[in-house]
Design a protein around this motif. Structure first.
Motif, short mmCIF file in Angstrom:
data_model
loop_
_atom_site.label_atom_id
_atom_site.label_comp_id
_atom_site.label_asym_id
_atom_site.label_seq_id
_atom_site.Cartn_x
_atom_site.Cartn_y
_atom_site.Cartn_z
N ASP A 184 20.96 51.01 16.67
CA ASP A 184 21.98 51.62 16.98
C ASP A 184 23.33 50.87 16.53
OD1 ASP A 184 20.61 53.69 18.33
OD2 ASP A 184 21.09 52.60 20.45
N ASP A 185 23.44 49.47 16.79
CA ASP A 185 24.40 48.95 16.01
C ASP A 185 24.57 49.07 14.62
OD1 ASP A 185 25.62 48.08 18.40
OD2 ASP A 185 24.60 46.41 18.53
N THR A 186 23.22 49.17 14.01
CA THR A 186 23.23 49.02 12.48
C THR A 186 23.58 50.45 11.93
OG1 THR A 186 21.13 47.69 12.56
CG2 THR A 186 21.42 49.24 10.52
N ILE A 187 23.32 51.70 12.69
CA ILE A 187 24.02 52.93 12.33
C ILE A 187 25.38 52.97 12.42
CG2 ILE A 187 23.92 55.24 12.79
CD1 ILE A 187 21.08 54.21 11.75
N GLU A 188 25.97 52.32 13.39
CA GLU A 188 27.52 52.27 13.35
C GLU A 188 27.89 51.24 12.31
OE1 GLU A 188 29.42 53.92 15.53
OE2 GLU A 188 27.25 54.92 16.20
N LEU A 189 27.33 50.33 11.81
CA LEU A 189 27.72 49.63 10.85
C LEU A 189 27.66 50.25 9.61
CD1 LEU A 189 28.95 46.73 10.74
CD2 LEU A 189 26.52 46.04 10.12
N ALA A 190 26.66 51.03 9.25
CA ALA A 190 26.40 52.05 8.36
C ALA A 190 27.37 53.09 8.25
CB ALA A 190 25.17 52.78 8.18
N LYS A 191 27.93 53.60 9.43
CA LYS A 191 28.78 54.74 9.19
C LYS A 191 30.46 53.97 8.68
CE LYS A 191 27.41 57.42 13.14
NZ LYS A 191 27.49 57.90 14.48
N GLN A 192 30.48 52.76 8.95
CA GLN A 192 31.68 51.94 8.38
C GLN A 192 31.47 51.92 6.91
OE1 GLN A 192 32.91 48.47 10.86
NE2 GLN A 192 31.75 49.26 12.51
N ALA A 193 30.34 51.34 6.54
CA ALA A 193 29.99 51.13 5.15
C ALA A 193 30.12 52.28 4.43
CB ALA A 193 28.67 50.51 5.15
N ALA A 194 29.92 53.44 4.86
CA ALA A 194 29.83 54.67 4.07
C ALA A 194 31.19 55.04 3.93
CB ALA A 194 29.05 55.62 4.96
N GLN A 195 32.28 54.66 4.57
CA GLN A 195 33.59 55.08 4.38
C GLN A 195 34.16 53.89 3.08
OE1 GLN A 195 34.87 57.77 5.79
NE2 GLN A 195 32.75 57.72 6.49
N ARG A 196 33.48 52.97 2.74
CA ARG A 196 34.16 52.01 1.96
C ARG A 196 33.32 52.17 0.26
NH1 ARG A 196 36.73 48.33 5.09
NH2 ARG A 196 36.75 46.71 3.46
N ASP A 197 33.95 51.60 -0.58
CA ASP A 197 33.44 51.60 -1.96
C ASP A 197 32.24 50.72 -2.07
OD1 ASP A 197 34.99 53.94 -2.74
OD2 ASP A 197 36.74 52.49 -3.51
N ASN A 198 31.11 51.07 -2.62
CA ASN A 198 29.98 50.20 -3.03
C ASN A 198 29.78 49.13 -1.80
OD1 ASN A 198 30.49 51.12 -5.57
ND2 ASN A 198 31.98 49.38 -6.03
N THR A 199 29.49 49.77 -0.78
CA THR A 199 29.15 48.99 0.37
C THR A 199 27.77 49.68 0.99
OG1 THR A 199 31.52 48.41 0.67
CG2 THR A 199 29.87 48.20 2.69
N ARG A 200 26.91 48.79 1.19
CA ARG A 200 25.56 49.01 1.84
C ARG A 200 25.42 48.36 3.13
NH1 ARG A 200 21.79 51.73 -1.88
NH2 ARG A 200 22.71 52.08 -3.74
N ALA A 201 24.79 48.89 4.21
CA ALA A 201 24.66 48.17 5.56
C ALA A 201 23.37 47.71 5.68
CB ALA A 201 25.04 49.30 6.86
N ILE A 202 22.23 48.14 5.23
CA ILE A 202 20.94 47.97 5.72
C ILE A 202 20.24 47.16 4.49
CG2 ILE A 202 18.79 48.98 6.46
CD1 ILE A 202 20.54 51.39 7.60
N LEU A 203 19.38 46.34 4.87
CA LEU A 203 18.68 45.61 4.09
C LEU A 203 17.07 45.92 4.86
CD1 LEU A 203 17.85 43.59 1.86
CD2 LEU A 203 18.25 41.74 3.50
#
Length: 598
Positions: A184-203
């Motif tokens: 769940d925290d990862t998904i929230e982090l991905a939402k933030q990352a998606a609003q930024r350029d060249n940013t990925r949240a998940i490995l």
């Protein structure tokens, strides 16, 4: 004069005959008695069940693969005509690292930064331009707060970051119990990352699978399953499939099994592109593909050999098309590193391993150097097929989380690890300086450093545990546990088996005492027999038939507790055991150490 073969069939037949001729000489038979398909005895099978032929030629040619940069990206994400810089040189830094170390590394060739744990990101990245240097986190339970710190650094700079990866690993960490943030925290982090350029949240950290014993196909297949699980979670949270694909990166282990690793990176890239095609976004089928020199292959004993392993591993990952390669320090498996060896030296050697391949070997000048090789192309295809089978079997159980909960993944990894462990124990799978060519004169590691790295099933662990027993014995008694060799016949006749026995015993930390040729009934023989509680008779089979029984009876009369024979059964006497290529060496050596009191 016979005309040279000029068709493919004629050339193959000529090769079959040549191989049969070699077998005939070795077996001392007439070549007419050797079948032409004898070459099939040279086929080796991987742990994934893939047959590896001794020779590949045009008969193995596959349909030409798409160009580099073209779906399914088997030959690489970079397209023809694009400037090729090779792979990135990655290096990790943690809370013990300094800003000066980071800057020095960047100045000396590092191109990609990995920030681990709870490092002070603002301080560590002072003076680092994120528009020029990709940065990846590997922060476990502190991923969320470290991501905020990294965002702050990125926002303080005017240029758009080249690539920021937050490295959240909730699914793959389930396999080994590693500390991480929730899905769940990862998904929230991905939402933030998606609003930024060249940013990925998940490995998708497939190194986790490798560390637990996964074969190459299993590592890829489980990674695909993790990636698809993330896609489901992201799309359920409102991401488009394109956005979801753009939030995922992969990291794979790379071992010193050169061709297998080249094929692994190519197959993994092709299969993820296939997943992207199935979900309707093939143009988003590429993503960062990181490589880490596999922790499972690192040894604590004679760690200098790890430099050779890492060089082959880095070469394979780079040639296979990895986005970047991180070479672990050669003494990674030793807590705190090898005593009396500076950390800067170990890190510099790791970094320079990459740089030598890129700059001096000029591998960065070529896209997909393995492309077109009959062997590599065939291996890639077969490995991709096996990996897809693993992936679909996990999907049939309802996905990775379901398979983990059911114990399926654990069993898969346990079985793969055990298969490799058995081959290492029997010295079928050879590890230089461990179960082959060990250096018994090497200075022992301090007792507090003889510990296993957490959550890694190292290949060398079982034999190194035997060496640890030997070191502990020596610390108390001043000498190593020892067995005496009883060489029968002149040097030319016993040398092969005395050498074999010495090497085998040393791999378990047992010193071989070699008095030279001895004859039963002599004073020299009696003196040698009484020098150790374990004796190993060494010589040719003919010598065993001639004088072996006398030697055996003389050893018994001298009170030797355990008598072994370097060779196989089939003689007039029955020793207590045999030392040969067929035994479980690890189990035999463990038993011998117990008899010697170690």
């Amino acid at each position: 004069m016979t005309d040279a073969p000029n068709t493919l069939i004629e050339k193959q037949q000529a090769w079959y005959k040549a191989v049969a001729g070699v077998f005939a000489r070795v077996q001392k038979k007439d070549v007419a008695d050797i079948p032409l398909d004898i070459w099939q005895k040279l086929i080796k099978t991987t742990y994934d069940g893939i047959p590896i032929n001794p020779l590949y030629n045009r008969a193995d040619e596959l349909e030409e693969a798409a160009l580099p940069g073209v779906f399914p990206y088997r030959r690489g994400a970079a397209g023809v005509g694009q400037e090729n810089q090779g792979w990135g040189v990655a290096e990790s830094f943690d809370e013990k690292s300094t800003n000066q170390q980071v800057l020095d590394s960047l100045y000396n060739g590092t191109t990609n930064l990995v920030i681990q744990g709870s490092a002070d990101i603002a301080t560590l990245l002072n003076g680092v331009y994120l528009s020029l240097c990709p940065v990846r986190l590997f922060a476990g339970v502190r991923t969320v707060e470290q991501a905020k710190a990294l965002f702050a650094v990125a926002d303080s700079q005017q240029e758009t970051p080249q690539l920021i990866e937050l490295g959240a690993t909730p699914l793959t960490s389930m396999v080994n119990g590693g500390a991480t943030i929730s899905l769940d925290d990862t998904i929230e982090l991905a939402k933030q990352a998606a609003q930024r350029d060249n940013t990925r949240a998940i490995l998708v950290d497939a190194v986790t699978f490798s560390n637990q014993g996964a074969t190459d196909a299993e590592e890829i297949g489980l990674a695909l399953a993790a990636g698809v699980e993330y896609l489901r979670a992201l799309t359920d949270a409102g991401f488009t499939i394109e956005q979801a694909l753009d939030q995922i990166s992969f990291r794979f282990a790379t071992t010193d099994e050169q061709f297998a690793q080249i094929a692994k990176f190519r197959a993994a890239r092709q299969l993820w592109a296939r997943v992207a095609e199935i979900v309707g976004a093939p143009e988003h089928g590429t993503c960062p593909q990181h490589a880490l020199t596999a922790p499972v292959m690192f040894t604590q004993r004679d760690p200098w050999v790890n430099m050779l392993r890492s060089t082959v591993a880095a070469f394979a990952a780079g040639v296979g098309g990895a986005t970047d390669v991180e070479v672990l320090p050669f003494d990674w498996a030793i807590p705190g590193g090898l005593p009396k060896t500076s950390r800067s030296f170990a890190r510099r050697i790791a970094r320079n391993t990459n740089l030598l391949l890129l700059e001096e070997s000029h591998l960065s000048h070529v896209i997909d150097p393995g492309g077109g090789s009959y062997f590599i192309e065939a291996f890639t295809t077969q490995l991709a097929d096996k990996a897809w089978e693993v992936f679909t079997s996990v999907e049939a159980e309802g996905g990775l989380q379901q398979a983990i909960a059911a114990g399926t993944v654990a069993k898969l990894l346990d079985d793969a690890h055990e298969a490799q462990r058995k081959d290492i124990a029997r010295r079928i799978k050879k590890i230089t300086a461990i179960n082959e060519f060990p250096n018994l004169a090497e200075a022992p590691l301090p007792a507090d450093l003889r510990v296993e790295p957490s959550r890694v099933r190292r290949w060398a662990a079982e034999f190194e545990a035997l060496r640890n027993r030997s070191d502990a014995y020596m610390e108390v008694r001043g000498t190593r546990p020892a067995a005496v060799l009883i060489p029968l016949g002149p040097l030319a006749k016993h040398n092969i088996r005395t050498g074999f026995a010495t090497n085998l015993l040393a791999s378990g930390g047992i010193e071989a005492l070699n008095p030279g040729q001895v004859t039963p009934g002599t004073e020299e023989f009696t003196t040698a027999a009484k020098s150790a509680p374990i004796a190993v008779i060494c010589g040719t089979d003919q010598e065993y038939d001639a004088t072996g029984k006398d030697a055996y009876e003389a050893l018994r009369a001298a009170g030797v507790d355990t008598i072994l024979l370097a060779g196989s059964p089939g003689h007039e006497f029955e020793p207590d055991g045999y030392l040969n290529m067929k035994i479980d060496a690890a189990a035999t050596l463990a038993e011998l150490l117990t008899k010697l009191g170690a």
